[in-house]
Design a protein around this motif. Structure first.
Motif, PDB file in Angstrom:
ATOM      1  N   ILE A   1      -0.658  22.527  -1.659  1.00 33.82           N
ATOM      2  CA  ILE A   1      -1.071  23.882  -1.280  1.00 33.82           C
ATOM      3  C   ILE A   1      -0.553  24.831  -2.348  1.00 33.82           C
ATOM      4  N   GLY A   2      -1.451  25.539  -3.015  1.00 29.99           N
ATOM      5  CA  GLY A   2      -1.082  26.388  -4.133  1.00 29.99           C
ATOM      6  C   GLY A   2      -1.050  25.593  -5.427  1.00 29.99           C
TER       7      GLY A   2
ATOM      8  N   GLY B   1      -5.282  22.132  -2.878  1.00 25.94           N
ATOM      9  CA  GLY B   1      -5.741  21.880  -4.233  1.00 25.94           C
ATOM     10  C   GLY B   1      -5.681  23.094  -5.129  1.00 25.94           C
ATOM     11  N   PHE B   2      -5.930  22.879  -6.415  1.00 26.90           N
ATOM     12  CA  PHE B   2      -5.882  23.956  -7.397  1.00 26.90           C
ATOM     13  C   PHE B   2      -6.927  25.031  -7.106  1.00 26.90           C
ATOM     14  N   ILE B   3      -8.153  24.590  -6.864  1.00 24.46           N
ATOM     15  CA  ILE B   3      -9.278  25.527  -6.767  1.00 24.46           C
ATOM     16  C   ILE B   3      -9.144  26.457  -5.570  1.00 24.46           C
ATOM     17  N   ASN B   4      -8.589  25.962  -4.465  1.00 27.60           N
ATOM     18  CA  ASN B   4      -8.569  26.735  -3.219  1.00 27.60           C
ATOM     19  C   ASN B   4      -7.354  27.643  -3.065  1.00 27.60           C
TER      20      ASN B   4
ATOM     21  N   ILE C   1       3.047  27.372   2.838  1.00 21.06           N
ATOM     22  CA  ILE C   1       2.416  28.648   2.491  1.00 21.06           C
ATOM     23  C   ILE C   1       3.468  29.637   2.016  1.00 21.06           C
ATOM     24  N   ALA C   2       4.633  29.664   2.678  1.00 23.09           N
ATOM     25  CA  ALA C   2       5.714  30.576   2.275  1.00 23.09           C
ATOM     26  C   ALA C   2       6.183  30.260   0.865  1.00 23.09           C
ATOM     27  N   ARG C   3       6.324  28.975   0.546  1.00 23.78           N
ATOM     28  CA  ARG C   3       6.745  28.589  -0.808  1.00 23.78           C
ATOM     29  C   ARG C   3       5.760  29.084  -1.858  1.00 23.78           C
ATOM     30  N   PHE C   4       4.466  28.933  -1.575  1.00 28.57           N
ATOM     31  CA  PHE C   4       3.443  29.401  -2.510  1.00 28.57           C
ATOM     32  C   PHE C   4       3.483  30.919  -2.667  1.00 28.57           C
ATOM     33  N   LEU C   5       3.666  31.639  -1.563  1.00 28.20           N
ATOM     34  CA  LEU C   5       3.679  33.097  -1.631  1.00 28.20           C
ATOM     35  C   LEU C   5       4.939  33.617  -2.347  1.00 28.20           C
ATOM     36  N   ILE C   6       6.044  32.918  -2.206  1.00 27.87           N
ATOM     37  CA  ILE C   6       7.245  33.297  -2.964  1.00 27.87           C
ATOM     38  C   ILE C   6       6.976  33.134  -4.458  1.00 27.87           C
TER      39      ILE C   6
ATOM     40  N   VAL D   1       0.850  -1.195   0.000  1.00 26.51           N
ATOM     41  CA  VAL D   1       0.000   0.000   0.000  1.00 26.51           C
ATOM     42  C   VAL D   1       0.879   1.236   0.000  1.00 26.51           C
ATOM     43  N   TYR D   2       0.615   2.151  -0.912  1.00 29.26           N
ATOM     44  CA  TYR D   2       1.308   3.433  -0.953  1.00 29.26           C
ATOM     45  C   TYR D   2       0.494   4.462  -0.169  1.00 29.26           C
ATOM     46  N   VAL D   3       1.175   5.289   0.609  1.00 30.59           N
ATOM     47  CA  VAL D   3       0.500   6.331   1.383  1.00 30.59           C
ATOM     48  C   VAL D   3       1.150   7.673   1.061  1.00 30.59           C
ATOM     49  N   CYS D   4       0.345   8.713   1.094  1.00 30.55           N
ATOM     50  CA  CYS D   4       0.851  10.064   0.806  1.00 30.55           C
ATOM     51  C   CYS D   4       0.099  11.063   1.675  1.00 30.55           C
ATOM     52  N   GLY D   5       0.814  11.980   2.306  1.00 33.07           N
ATOM     53  CA  GLY D   5       0.206  12.964   3.192  1.00 33.07           C
ATOM     54  C   GLY D   5      -0.201  14.222   2.464  1.00 33.07           C
ATOM     55  N   VAL D   6      -1.186  14.913   3.019  1.00 31.78           N
ATOM     56  CA  VAL D   6      -1.650  16.172   2.446  1.00 31.78           C
ATOM     57  C   VAL D   6      -1.312  17.357   3.343  1.00 31.78           C
ATOM     58  N   ASN D   7      -0.775  17.086   4.544  1.00 30.63           N
ATOM     59  CA  ASN D   7      -0.418  18.162   5.465  1.00 30.63           C
ATOM     60  C   ASN D   7       1.001  17.953   5.991  1.00 30.63           C
ATOM     61  N   PRO D   8       1.751  19.029   6.208  1.00 25.74           N
ATOM     62  CA  PRO D   8       3.154  18.899   6.640  1.00 25.74           C
ATOM     63  C   PRO D   8       3.344  18.595   8.114  1.00 25.74           C
ATOM     64  N   PHE D   9       2.267  18.535   8.903  1.00 22.31           N
ATOM     65  CA  PHE D   9       2.425  18.306  10.339  1.00 22.31           C
ATOM     66  C   PHE D   9       2.133  16.859  10.738  1.00 22.31           C
TER      67      PHE D   9
END
Length: 464
Positions: A274-275, A428-431, A332-337, A243-251
């Motif tokens: 994110i972004g 996601g893209f939309i948000n 978030i910082a990466r996206f804002l840069i 089973v492959y697992v992947c996270g959506v949050n960095p914490f």
């Protein structure tokens, strides 16, 4: 403007200046619909939850406080009897599929054996009892969710490859006409590869956002087998070797470690969705693991960037400073840069460099691409030192915890609460628009006040 080739990491006081991690109850009890959360702590914990969760206390939520009194702390009362009495009442009144105990700072200090009591009451009541430590002594704000999911990982059923293959074959027989139609427009992996694509995503997201990410992966012919946590406890995904697992949050580093070491899953180390840039990189990484050529992602990302043009005109060239609170800071910082902002410093309460390796790599590549200086990354930052650095740098905006917002505003630095990013839909893209909406709100407020002729003192008085 020169860019550094490597990121700079520092560590300061070793203290967590963050929101309390028991606040994870606020979103988890809504996500896991058949659960009941029991927070074992003092009246202070109850006051905090009541204020943090706001008016939801009037909606008969599925959480409660087991308040520790003097008799509990002085060991004059029997912990098992007291918790058993409360859990029997919960079973009688709510009949949940699972009861999740949240241990607080006080349970740590008095050495309450929740892990020992839980299995005994579980056997007596016939209801699963999961014990999760979410005390502010050891964990930062959003790591409360991490400890809950790590504990829940052990309750997921074991993955059976043979049974899954049989189920997939029956599904493919039913949808054979649809698959043929898709193959006419683009190539799909062969049946052997499709059967091996067992993907479980972990991290608590609103149902609408989770559905969006599922749809994005389905466009690449990747079917998500399940989410941790699931909508209902009885629908937890199967885990195990293969089973492959992947996270959506960095914490969620503890959850990721548990999935790999205890359940023998294979972790996909990807940037977080994110972004538009992060979402594209997240999907591309998953596709690469399953030997699938990504389809239409560049066009999809460019379309989102075009829709953000008005926001980009506001943030481009502006500077920002992250004090550190929810562990979303690097993403978030990466996206804002990428949006054109200059990030002076990224404060973060806790940083697992292995789990966030792909995110850190994308941050570095983004800085090089945008020809902007690499931000300074400070783990467990000292707030006093940060205030001094902000006084010298004078950023246009500071992302901070609620405790420091008003003092910074009084010093002429515009702020945005970091907790708002935790509760907003930012994946996601939309948000991506929602992230920039939060960031630009104080900047747009200043512009509007300037048009009205308000001086700086008037603005401060209005904010405070």
């Amino acid at each position: 403007m020169k860019t550094l080739e490597t990121l700079t990491f520092e560590c300061e006081t070793g203290n967590y200046h963050t929101f309390c991690p028991i606040s994870c109850v606020a979103w988890l009890y809504q996500k896991i619909e058949d659960s009941f959360f029991l927070v074992v702590g003092t009246k202070t914990c109850g006051y905090f939850l009541q204020n943090a969760l706001g008016v939801t206390i009037f909606a008969e939520p599925r959480y409660a406080m087991a308040e520790l009194e003097e008799g509990d702390i002085s060991a004059q009362l029997n912990d098992q009897e007291e918790l058993g009495r409360i859990c029997r009442q919960i079973k009688r009144d709510r009949d949940p599929s699972v009861i999740i105990w949240i241990g607080t700072c006080t349970t740590e200090i008095i050495k309450m054996d929740l892990e020992g009591i839980g299995p005994k009451l579980e056997k007596e009541l016939g209801i699963p009892i999961i014990v999760a430590r979410a005390n502010g002594l050891d964990y930062a704000f959003t790591q409360g969710e991490d400890t809950v999911l790590a504990a829940m990982t052990h309750r997921c059923p074991e993955y059976n490859a043979q049974r899954y293959k049989q189920n997939q074959n029956s599904i493919e027989d039913i949808d054979e006409s649809n698959i043929t139609l898709v193959k006419s427009t683009r190539s799909l992996p062969n049946k052997q590869e499709q059967n091996n694509c067992i993907l479980v995503l972990f991290g608590s997201l609103p149902s609408t956002v989770a559905s969006q990410l599922n749809s994005e992966l389905e466009r690449q012919s990747i079917r998500v087998s399940g989410w941790l946590p699931s909508q209902r406890y009885i629908e937890l995904p199967s885990l195990g070797k293969g089973v492959y697992v992947c996270g959506v949050n960095p914490f969620l580093s503890r959850t990721a470690t548990t999935l790999m070491r205890r359940r023998k899953c294979q972790l996909i180390g990807a940037p977080f969705p994110i972004g538009p840039d992060g979402t594209r990189a997240w999907i591309e990484k998953i596709c690469s693991v399953f030997n699938i050529e990504p389809y239409g992602l560049e066009e999809r990302e460019n379309k989102i960037w075009k829709g953000l043009k008005d926001y980009l005109g506001i943030v481009t060239g502006r500077s920002i400073f992250f004090m550190g609170d929810n562990l979303l800071e690097i993403s978030i910082a990466r996206f804002l840069i990428r949006c054109g902002m200059i990030v002076y410093e990224i404060g973060i309460p806790y940083l697992d460099k292995r789990y966030q390796a792909a995110e850190l790599s994308l941050l570095r590549d983004t800085c090089i691409r945008m020809n902007t200086p690499m931000p300074r990354i400070v783990e467990k930052p000292d707030n006093y030192n940060q205030m001094q650095r902000m006084h010298e740098l004078r950023p246009d905006l500071a992302i901070t915890g609620m405790a420091h917002a008003n003092p910074l505003e009084a010093r002429g630095i515009d702020t945005k609460w970091s907790v708002e990013f935790t509760f907003a839909q930012i994946h996601g893209f939309i948000n991506a628009k929602d992230v920039l909406e939060l960031v630009t709100r104080p900047l747009r407020r200043n512009t509007d006040l300037g048009r009205l002729g308000w001086n700086n003192l008037s603005k401060q008085a209005l904010t405070i």
